[in-house]
Motif scaffolding. Structure first.
Motif, PDB file in Angstrom:
ATOM      1  N   UNK A 291       3.375  21.426  19.284  1.00  0.00           N
ATOM      2  CA  UNK A 291       2.187  20.661  18.889  1.00  0.00           C
ATOM      3  C   UNK A 291       2.139  20.458  17.374  1.00  0.00           C
ATOM      4  N   UNK A 292       2.452  21.538  16.632  1.00  0.00           N
ATOM      5  CA  UNK A 292       2.475  21.422  15.163  1.00  0.00           C
ATOM      6  C   UNK A 292       3.559  20.444  14.707  1.00  0.00           C
ATOM      7  N   UNK A 293       4.696  20.490  15.350  1.00  0.00           N
ATOM      8  CA  UNK A 293       5.785  19.579  14.993  1.00  0.00           C
ATOM      9  C   UNK A 293       5.393  18.119  15.220  1.00  0.00           C
ATOM     10  N   UNK A 294       4.761  17.875  16.364  1.00  0.00           N
ATOM     11  CA  UNK A 294       4.314  16.506  16.649  1.00  0.00           C
ATOM     12  C   UNK A 294       3.258  16.051  15.643  1.00  0.00           C
ATOM     13  N   UNK A 295       2.336  16.967  15.295  1.00  0.00           N
ATOM     14  CA  UNK A 295       1.300  16.640  14.323  1.00  0.00           C
ATOM     15  C   UNK A 295       1.935  16.334  12.954  1.00  0.00           C
ATOM     16  N   UNK A 296       2.937  17.106  12.569  1.00  0.00           N
ATOM     17  CA  UNK A 296       3.634  16.894  11.303  1.00  0.00           C
ATOM     18  C   UNK A 296       4.329  15.527  11.297  1.00  0.00           C
ATOM     19  N   UNK A 297       4.960  15.160  12.392  1.00  0.00           N
ATOM     20  CA  UNK A 297       5.624  13.859  12.507  1.00  0.00           C
ATOM     21  C   UNK A 297       4.598  12.735  12.376  1.00  0.00           C
ATOM     22  N   UNK A 298       3.458  12.897  13.043  1.00  0.00           N
ATOM     23  CA  UNK A 298       2.410  11.875  12.950  1.00  0.00           C
ATOM     24  C   UNK A 298       1.891  11.742  11.515  1.00  0.00           C
ATOM     25  N   UNK A 299       1.700  12.867  10.839  1.00  0.00           N
ATOM     26  CA  UNK A 299       1.219  12.826   9.448  1.00  0.00           C
ATOM     27  C   UNK A 299       2.226  12.141   8.526  1.00  0.00           C
TER      28      UNK A 299
ATOM     29  N   UNK B 163       4.494   9.944   9.396  1.00  0.00           N
ATOM     30  CA  UNK B 163       4.507   8.516   9.749  1.00  0.00           C
ATOM     31  C   UNK B 163       3.286   7.811   9.172  1.00  0.00           C
ATOM     32  N   UNK B 164       2.113   8.447   9.276  1.00  0.00           N
ATOM     33  CA  UNK B 164       0.893   7.846   8.727  1.00  0.00           C
ATOM     34  C   UNK B 164       0.994   7.733   7.207  1.00  0.00           C
ATOM     35  N   UNK B 165       1.529   8.751   6.546  1.00  0.00           N
ATOM     36  CA  UNK B 165       1.711   8.699   5.089  1.00  0.00           C
ATOM     37  C   UNK B 165       2.680   7.611   4.678  1.00  0.00           C
ATOM     38  N   UNK B 166       3.755   7.467   5.430  1.00  0.00           N
ATOM     39  CA  UNK B 166       4.742   6.425   5.144  1.00  0.00           C
ATOM     40  C   UNK B 166       4.122   5.038   5.309  1.00  0.00           C
ATOM     41  N   UNK B 167       3.359   4.851   6.381  1.00  0.00           N
ATOM     42  CA  UNK B 167       2.686   3.565   6.600  1.00  0.00           C
ATOM     43  C   UNK B 167       1.665   3.295   5.500  1.00  0.00           C
ATOM     44  N   UNK B 168       0.913   4.311   5.082  1.00  0.00           N
ATOM     45  CA  UNK B 168      -0.072   4.130   4.007  1.00  0.00           C
ATOM     46  C   UNK B 168       0.627   3.769   2.700  1.00  0.00           C
ATOM     47  N   UNK B 169       1.743   4.418   2.404  1.00  0.00           N
ATOM     48  CA  UNK B 169       2.507   4.112   1.195  1.00  0.00           C
ATOM     49  C   UNK B 169       3.055   2.684   1.249  1.00  0.00           C
ATOM     50  N   UNK B 170       3.563   2.291   2.398  1.00  0.00           N
ATOM     51  CA  UNK B 170       4.067   0.920   2.554  1.00  0.00           C
ATOM     52  C   UNK B 170       2.935  -0.093   2.381  1.00  0.00           C
ATOM     53  N   UNK B 171       1.759   0.206   2.932  1.00  0.00           N
ATOM     54  CA  UNK B 171       0.611  -0.694   2.782  1.00  0.00           C
ATOM     55  C   UNK B 171       0.177  -0.781   1.328  1.00  0.00           C
ATOM     56  N   UNK B 172       0.201   0.329   0.624  1.00  0.00           N
ATOM     57  CA  UNK B 172      -0.163   0.340  -0.795  1.00  0.00           C
ATOM     58  C   UNK B 172       0.830  -0.485  -1.621  1.00  0.00           C
ATOM     59  N   UNK B 173       2.100  -0.317  -1.363  1.00  0.00           N
ATOM     60  CA  UNK B 173       3.118  -1.101  -2.078  1.00  0.00           C
ATOM     61  C   UNK B 173       2.954  -2.589  -1.769  1.00  0.00           C
ATOM     62  N   UNK B 174       2.714  -2.910  -0.509  1.00  0.00           N
ATOM     63  CA  UNK B 174       2.498  -4.319  -0.143  1.00  0.00           C
ATOM     64  C   UNK B 174       1.267  -4.866  -0.840  1.00  0.00           C
ATOM     65  N   UNK B 175       0.216  -4.070  -0.918  1.00  0.00           N
ATOM     66  CA  UNK B 175      -1.007  -4.532  -1.588  1.00  0.00           C
ATOM     67  C   UNK B 175      -0.758  -4.778  -3.071  1.00  0.00           C
ATOM     68  N   UNK B 176       0.006  -3.907  -3.697  1.00  0.00           N
ATOM     69  CA  UNK B 176       0.280  -4.069  -5.131  1.00  0.00           C
ATOM     70  C   UNK B 176       1.201  -5.256  -5.387  1.00  0.00           C
ATOM     71  N   UNK B 177       2.177  -5.454  -4.545  1.00  0.00           N
ATOM     72  CA  UNK B 177       3.157  -6.517  -4.765  1.00  0.00           C
ATOM     73  C   UNK B 177       2.695  -7.864  -4.205  1.00  0.00           C
TER      74      UNK B 177
END
Length: 195
Positions: free
Chosen positions: A34-42, A44-58
């Motif tokens: 369960x912890x491993x799955x939660x870590x993977x989700x976090x 993935x969510x962080x990566x998506x948020x970073x990608x969205x931030x970069x897209x917003x800036x660019x």
């Protein structure tokens, strides 16, 4: 041996096999997965948020500029403006202007604006007796500015600057600066009607 007793002994053997595996170990495995799955989700969510931030800036500034410029028209080049205004126009000049009266300029004038920037002026028949066909009459356009040396012989080769507006009925000029009274009277007396 009775059936009941055989069932009890069989169940006891089966339950002892289950008890051999520690419930704590099983529970730890479930929690770890369960912890491993939660870590993977976090992650993935962080990566998506970073990608969205970069897209917003660019991308966002470019998108905002595109949205802002939807209603705007880009300025035309001088060549496009010359092609847009090129044509033959007639101007009916009346005697109400004192300069028109003084220079005997009343009547129908024909003015051809060529896409090369050359200008050909044909005066009314009454004016032809004193008309020397001018040479070298030219005009230039920049955004809303029309500059010309037309009627240079009457105007001692000065340059007149006007604002211009092209519409369905024709062309309208308004003086910005022009010391030449006859040229100003001719060009701004009325709307030029496109032929």
């Amino acid at each position: 041996m009775s059936l009941d007793r055989r069932l009890r002994e069989g169940l006891d053997r089966s339950s002892s096999a289950i008890e051999e595996r520690s419930f704590d170990r099983v529970l730890e495995g479930v929690v770890a997965r369960g912890r491993g799955r939660r870590r993977v989700r976090r992650v993935a969510a962080g990566t998506l948020a970073l990608a969205a931030l970069i897209a917003a800036v660019v991308i966002a500034p470019k998108a905002l500029d595109a949205i802002r410029s939807l209603g705007e028209t880009k300025p035309a080049s001088p060549q496009q403006l010359l092609r847009q205004i090129a044509g033959t126009y007639t101007i009916e000049v009346d005697r109400s202007d004192s300069a028109v009266e003084a220079f005997d300029m009343a009547g129908t004038w024909t003015i051809s604006l060529l896409p090369t920037g050359a200008m050909m002026i044909t005066p009314p028949p009454a004016y032809l007796r004193s008309w020397e066909q001018p040479t070298g009459d030219v005009f230039t356009l920049a955004a809303d500015t029309f500059r010309t040396n037309a009627l240079g012989r009457l105007c001692t080769s000065s340059i007149g600057t006007y604002t211009w507006f092209l519409h369905d009925e024709g062309l309208t000029l308004a003086p910005v600066t022009d010391d030449c009274v006859p040229r100003r009277a001719l060009l701004t007396n009325t709307t030029w009607v496109r032929q």
